[in-house]
Design an enzyme around this catalytic site. Structure first.
Site, PDB file in Angstrom:
ATOM      1  N   LYS A  46       0.801  -1.223   0.000  1.00  0.00           N
ATOM      2  CA  LYS A  46       0.000   0.000   0.000  1.00  0.00           C
ATOM      3  C   LYS A  46       0.837   1.279   0.000  1.00  0.00           C
ATOM      4  O   LYS A  46       0.322   2.357  -0.272  1.00  0.00           O
ATOM      5  CB  LYS A  46      -0.973  -0.010   1.183  1.00  0.00           C
ATOM      6  CG  LYS A  46      -2.050  -1.070   1.049  1.00  0.00           C
ATOM      7  CD  LYS A  46      -2.975  -0.816  -0.131  1.00  0.00           C
ATOM      8  CE  LYS A  46      -4.035  -1.898  -0.251  1.00  0.00           C
ATOM      9  NZ  LYS A  46      -5.003  -1.619  -1.312  1.00  0.00           N
TER      10      LYS A  46
HETATM   11  C1  LIG Z   1      -2.669  -7.554   3.388  1.00  0.00           C
HETATM   12  C2  LIG Z   1      -3.342  -7.167   2.130  1.00  0.00           C
HETATM   13  N1  LIG Z   1      -3.303  -8.020   1.107  1.00  0.00           N
HETATM   14  C3  LIG Z   1      -3.927  -7.749  -0.057  1.00  0.00           C
HETATM   15  C4  LIG Z   1      -4.651  -6.586  -0.230  1.00  0.00           C
HETATM   16  C5  LIG Z   1      -5.393  -6.382  -1.515  1.00  0.00           C
HETATM   17  O1  LIG Z   1      -4.872  -5.329  -2.297  1.00  0.00           O
HETATM   18  P1  LIG Z   1      -5.826  -4.489  -3.203  1.00  0.00           P
HETATM   19  O2  LIG Z   1      -6.634  -3.598  -2.309  1.00  0.00           O
HETATM   20  O3  LIG Z   1      -4.913  -3.715  -4.083  1.00  0.00           O
HETATM   21  O4  LIG Z   1      -6.706  -5.414  -3.954  1.00  0.00           O
HETATM   22  C6  LIG Z   1      -4.724  -5.668   0.821  1.00  0.00           C
HETATM   23  C7  LIG Z   1      -5.555  -4.471   0.705  1.00  0.00           C
HETATM   24  O5  LIG Z   1      -6.131  -3.985   1.629  1.00  0.00           O
HETATM   25  C8  LIG Z   1      -4.046  -5.950   2.021  1.00  0.00           C
HETATM   26  O6  LIG Z   1      -4.078  -5.114   3.065  1.00  0.00           O
END
Ligand SMILES: Cc1ncc(COP(=O)(O)O)c(C=O)c1O
Length: 338
Positions: A46
């Site tokens: 993120k």
């Molecule tokens: C630990 C984790 N894995 C995967 C994701 C998924 O990413 P995206 O929001 O880009 O789909 C997030 C998103 O909140 C996350 O915090």
């Protein structure tokens, strides 16, 4: 100043390692790599997303350091990246977080100087107490507030189109044949997939989804089934809305993964590959497990490991938590190769 010095921690966002998972590659007779996004300074993927969204808002004159308050709804990782970036750039920051988020994540956001507002995990998206609605109402009630809105803000997906996708293409010398990633806002998988499929449309893109998530059904039927109830321990897997950041056309398949097996995968991963990753990484491994019979020695698979396992020390990596949640002993782990 040394030649390796950086102007701030923000310069170390991105360019994360792509590491071969030796044991898994050997037993699947394929080349399986993990993109270690937990090695970003904010310990998750993120960092890329938030930096891109903040820089875009700055370039459009929507926010001003020392004046603006940035508000976001986050399962924890976006909140931490946002708190870190706001601290450096001089913005106030308020994050609404679901109360199922791990304690580490909540404390980390606070440690970075942001305000945390806990919201009930079970609240439906349109409930005024849901973390989405809370972030929206807080941003409307404060002067000079900016709701960054990672679900709807398309610079989320763009961050991965501009950085993560090209890195994976270069790191695999264009040999990638499968991308396997969890999806929540969908920004990660969609941005990477869009870039990779422009390079080679034959690359298969698979998303790990959680039980009760609306994503798989929407992908297959075009129906947003609000009666579904997302039920998972995993953070960052599955969704209860259809975020504009998810490009269904760029994803070939959604596979529902089991929580227990996903967690057991990361416990085993730490012991065998020396990588501590979060629960959504175990979900990507579980999706790999479901497609393993399709793979050959010519395949190059990239799993997205979205965050670092140290964010879950009181949850997935805690022996008491494991016993309370039926994982019993680590010796009983299900190998991803089974
Ligand atoms: C630990 C984790 N894995 C995967 C994701 C998924 O990413 P995206 O929001 O880009 O789909 C997030 C998103 O909140 C996350 O915090």
């Amino acid at each position: 100043m040394s030649l390796n010095s950086q102007s701030s921690i923000l310069a170390s966002i991105g360019n994360t390692p792509l590491v071969k998972l030796q044991g898994i590659s050997k037993s699947l007779n394929a080349n399986v790599y993990a993109k270690l996004e937990g090695l970003n300074p904010g310990m998750s993927i993120k960092d890329r997303t938030v930096l891109c969204m903040i820089e875009q808002a700055e370039s459009e004159g929507l926010i001003t350091p020392g004046v603006s308050t940035i508000v976001e709804a986050s399962s924890g990782n976006t909140g931490y990246s946002l708190a870190m970036i706001c601290g450096i750039k001089g913005y106030k920051c308020i994050v609404t977080v679901k109360d199922k988020a791990s304690k580490e994540k909540i404390n980390m956001i606070k440690a970075m100087g942001a305000e945390v507002v806990l919201c009930p995990s079970g609240a439906k998206p349109d409930d005024p107490d849901s973390y989405y609605e809370k972030a929206k109402s807080i941003s409307e009630s404060i002067e000079h507030a900016f709701y960054i809105n990672q679900n709807f803000n398309l610079y989320n997906q763009k961050a991965h189109y501009k950085t993560t996708g090209p890195e994976i293409w270069e790191q695999t010398d264009g040999k990638i044949t499968y991308l396997i990633s969890p999806a929540s806002t969908g920004g990660t998988i969609s941005g990477i997939a869009k870039f990779l499929k422009e390079k080679n449309p034959a690359i298969k893109v698979i998303s790990a989804d959680s039980e009760g998530s609306v994503l798989k059904k929407y992908h297959e039927t075009n129906e947003y089934d609000k009666s579904l109830k997302k039920k998972t321990w995993l953070e960052g897997v599955g969704k209860d809305i259809i975020p504009p950041n998810i490009s269904m056309d760029h994803i070939d398949e959604f596979l529902i993964v089991n929580d227990e097996r996903s967690v057991e995968n990361i416990i085993h991963l730490a012991k065998t590959e020396g990588i501590m990753a979060g629960g959504s990484s175990g979900a990507a491994m579980e999706a790999l497990c479901q497609v393993k019979d399709r793979l050959t020695s010519d395949d190059t698979v990239v799993l997205i490991f979205s965050d670092h396992g140290s964010k879950y020390l009181s949850k997935f990596y805690d022996t008491e938590w494991q016993v309370d949640n039926g994982l019993e002993t680590i010796e009983n782990v299900i190998r991803v190769t089974e």
